[in-house]
Design a protein around this motif. Structure first.
Motif, PDB file in Angstrom:
ATOM      1  N   GLU A  38      16.380  11.036   3.044  1.00  0.00           N
ATOM      2  CA  GLU A  38      16.126  11.867   1.863  1.00  0.00           C
ATOM      3  C   GLU A  38      17.473  12.157   1.196  1.00  0.00           C
ATOM      4  N   ILE A  39      17.774  11.433   0.106  1.00  0.00           N
ATOM      5  CA  ILE A  39      19.079  11.609  -0.540  1.00  0.00           C
ATOM      6  C   ILE A  39      19.034  12.604  -1.705  1.00  0.00           C
ATOM      7  N   THR A  40      17.846  12.886  -2.206  1.00  0.00           N
ATOM      8  CA  THR A  40      17.639  13.990  -3.148  1.00  0.00           C
ATOM      9  C   THR A  40      16.445  14.764  -2.613  1.00  0.00           C
ATOM     10  N   CYS A  41      16.688  16.000  -2.174  1.00  0.00           N
ATOM     11  CA  CYS A  41      15.649  16.768  -1.497  1.00  0.00           C
ATOM     12  C   CYS A  41      14.481  17.076  -2.441  1.00  0.00           C
ATOM     13  N   TYR A  42      13.322  17.247  -1.836  1.00  0.00           N
ATOM     14  CA  TYR A  42      12.101  17.521  -2.580  1.00  0.00           C
ATOM     15  C   TYR A  42      12.211  18.853  -3.305  1.00  0.00           C
ATOM     16  N   GLU A  43      11.911  18.830  -4.583  1.00  0.00           N
ATOM     17  CA  GLU A  43      11.840  20.039  -5.401  1.00  0.00           C
ATOM     18  C   GLU A  43      10.424  20.133  -5.934  1.00  0.00           C
ATOM     19  N   SER A  44       9.722  21.161  -5.517  1.00  0.00           N
ATOM     20  CA  SER A  44       8.331  21.328  -5.903  1.00  0.00           C
ATOM     21  C   SER A  44       8.187  21.485  -7.417  1.00  0.00           C
TER      22      SER A  44
ATOM     23  N   ASP B  71       0.837  -1.197   0.000  1.00  0.00           N
ATOM     24  CA  ASP B  71       0.000   0.000   0.000  1.00  0.00           C
ATOM     25  C   ASP B  71       0.876   1.252   0.000  1.00  0.00           C
ATOM     26  N   LEU B  72       0.498   2.223  -0.813  1.00  0.00           N
ATOM     27  CA  LEU B  72       1.202   3.502  -0.919  1.00  0.00           C
ATOM     28  C   LEU B  72       0.143   4.599  -0.849  1.00  0.00           C
ATOM     29  N   ARG B  73       0.236   5.439   0.175  1.00  0.00           N
ATOM     30  CA  ARG B  73      -0.729   6.530   0.345  1.00  0.00           C
ATOM     31  C   ARG B  73       0.034   7.845   0.349  1.00  0.00           C
ATOM     32  N   ILE B  74      -0.357   8.748  -0.565  1.00  0.00           N
ATOM     33  CA  ILE B  74       0.320  10.035  -0.727  1.00  0.00           C
ATOM     34  C   ILE B  74      -0.691  11.141  -0.473  1.00  0.00           C
ATOM     35  N   GLU B  75      -0.307  12.096   0.370  1.00  0.00           N
ATOM     36  CA  GLU B  75      -1.197  13.213   0.692  1.00  0.00           C
ATOM     37  C   GLU B  75      -0.444  14.533   0.626  1.00  0.00           C
ATOM     38  N   TYR B  76      -1.049  15.480  -0.055  1.00  0.00           N
ATOM     39  CA  TYR B  76      -0.597  16.876  -0.046  1.00  0.00           C
ATOM     40  C   TYR B  76      -1.645  17.662   0.725  1.00  0.00           C
ATOM     41  N   ASN B  77      -1.267  18.294   1.815  1.00  0.00           N
ATOM     42  CA  ASN B  77      -2.203  19.107   2.605  1.00  0.00           C
ATOM     43  C   ASN B  77      -3.503  18.363   2.891  1.00  0.00           C
ATOM     44  N   ASN B  78      -3.386  17.120   3.335  1.00  0.00           N
ATOM     45  CA  ASN B  78      -4.525  16.261   3.676  1.00  0.00           C
ATOM     46  C   ASN B  78      -5.400  15.887   2.479  1.00  0.00           C
TER      47      ASN B  78
ATOM     48  N   VAL C 183       3.674  22.685  -2.938  1.00  0.00           N
ATOM     49  CA  VAL C 183       4.925  23.387  -2.612  1.00  0.00           C
ATOM     50  C   VAL C 183       5.761  22.582  -1.620  1.00  0.00           C
ATOM     51  N   ARG C 184       5.102  22.049  -0.600  1.00  0.00           N
ATOM     52  CA  ARG C 184       5.811  21.258   0.416  1.00  0.00           C
ATOM     53  C   ARG C 184       5.722  19.779   0.072  1.00  0.00           C
ATOM     54  N   LYS C 185       6.748  19.028   0.455  1.00  0.00           N
ATOM     55  CA  LYS C 185       6.731  17.598   0.161  1.00  0.00           C
ATOM     56  C   LYS C 185       5.519  16.935   0.797  1.00  0.00           C
ATOM     57  N   PRO C 186       5.017  15.902   0.149  1.00  0.00           N
ATOM     58  CA  PRO C 186       3.817  15.232   0.644  1.00  0.00           C
ATOM     59  C   PRO C 186       4.128  14.306   1.821  1.00  0.00           C
ATOM     60  N   ARG C 187       3.084  13.907   2.484  1.00  0.00           N
ATOM     61  CA  ARG C 187       3.193  12.825   3.466  1.00  0.00           C
ATOM     62  C   ARG C 187       2.969  11.542   2.674  1.00  0.00           C
ATOM     63  N   VAL C 188       3.904  10.622   2.790  1.00  0.00           N
ATOM     64  CA  VAL C 188       3.815   9.365   2.052  1.00  0.00           C
ATOM     65  C   VAL C 188       3.870   8.213   3.043  1.00  0.00           C
ATOM     66  N   ASN C 189       2.775   7.471   3.145  1.00  0.00           N
ATOM     67  CA  ASN C 189       2.698   6.313   4.040  1.00  0.00           C
ATOM     68  C   ASN C 189       2.950   5.043   3.251  1.00  0.00           C
ATOM     69  N   ILE C 190       3.795   4.201   3.820  1.00  0.00           N
ATOM     70  CA  ILE C 190       4.177   2.943   3.195  1.00  0.00           C
ATOM     71  C   ILE C 190       3.525   1.808   3.978  1.00  0.00           C
ATOM     72  N   GLY C 191       2.929   0.872   3.276  1.00  0.00           N
ATOM     73  CA  GLY C 191       2.318  -0.288   3.925  1.00  0.00           C
ATOM     74  C   GLY C 191       3.360  -1.334   4.274  1.00  0.00           C
TER      75      GLY C 191
ATOM     76  N   ASP D  66      -5.778  16.146 -10.629  1.00  0.00           N
ATOM     77  CA  ASP D  66      -5.083  17.387 -10.977  1.00  0.00           C
ATOM     78  C   ASP D  66      -4.721  18.143  -9.709  1.00  0.00           C
ATOM     79  N   LEU D  67      -3.458  18.496  -9.554  1.00  0.00           N
ATOM     80  CA  LEU D  67      -2.987  19.326  -8.445  1.00  0.00           C
ATOM     81  C   LEU D  67      -2.185  20.485  -9.014  1.00  0.00           C
ATOM     82  N   ARG D  68      -2.429  21.677  -8.542  1.00  0.00           N
ATOM     83  CA  ARG D  68      -1.720  22.867  -9.017  1.00  0.00           C
ATOM     84  C   ARG D  68      -0.447  23.084  -8.201  1.00  0.00           C
TER      85      ARG D  68
END
Length: 176
Positions: A101-107, A24-31, A46-54, A39-41
């Motif tokens: 995090e070996i390559t930082c999040y780039e929006s 399971d892979l759950r990805i959330e941007y601002n909830n 801008v900020r990295k998402p919360r990513v939950n791994i099963g 579609d996400l603008r």
């Protein structure tokens, strides 16, 4: 014709070979949960998402990759796949913040067209076995997985992103 959203969005083919999802892979941007093809603008990501791994074994580690296969322009993706984020050593049953995090999040900030932002999850053979690439542009998920003995993906997801003032949606065509 397949109803798999990864096939319809041409993630399978353009970025990945066919695979069977096993975690399971759950990805959330601002909830807001990322559902394949949503579609996400840029202002929403801008900020990295919360990513939950099963998974069920905390001793198992995963690598998460986020790429844009449509950079800089879906009609002429000369920088594909552009690497936006790379996190390794994520323990199962946790989230990406527990990884390295070996390559930082780039929006993502697309300027032309509708881009697919693809998340791919791999099971690692062991901890500290995956290393950062030298550059972000012209990254290849397939080659990276091969170089680090990651095997097939265990999960993937994607969303669409276009500039703030953009309109319309990605059109799917049937080649059959």
């Amino acid at each position: 014709m397949s109803s798999d959203p990864l096939m319809l969005g041409r993630v399978i083919g353009d970025v990945l070979e066919p695979f069977t999802s096993a975690v399971d892979l759950r990805i959330e941007y601002n909830n807001r949960c990322v559902v394949n093809g949503v579609d996400l603008r840029p202002t929403a990501i801008v900020r990295k998402p919360r990513v939950n791994i099963g998974g069920d074994d905390f001793r198992v580690s995963y690598t998460l990759i986020m790429v844009d296969p449509d950079a800089p322009n879906p009609s002429n993706p000369t920088l594909k796949e552009y690497l936006h984020w790379l996190v390794t050593d994520i323990p199962a049953t946790t989230d990406a913040s527990f990884g390295n995090e070996i390559t930082c999040y780039e929006s993502p900030r697309p300027t032309t067209g509708i881009h697919r932002m693809v998340f791919v999850l791999y099971r690692q053979l062991g901890r500290e076995t995956v290393f950062a690439p030298v550059i972000r542009q012209n990254f290849s998920v397939r080659n990276f997985a091969r170089q680090h003995n990651l095997g097939s993906p265990v999960a993937a997801a994607y969303f669409h992103c276009q500039r703030e003032a953009g309109s319309g949606g990605r059109r799917f065509t049937y080649d059959g």
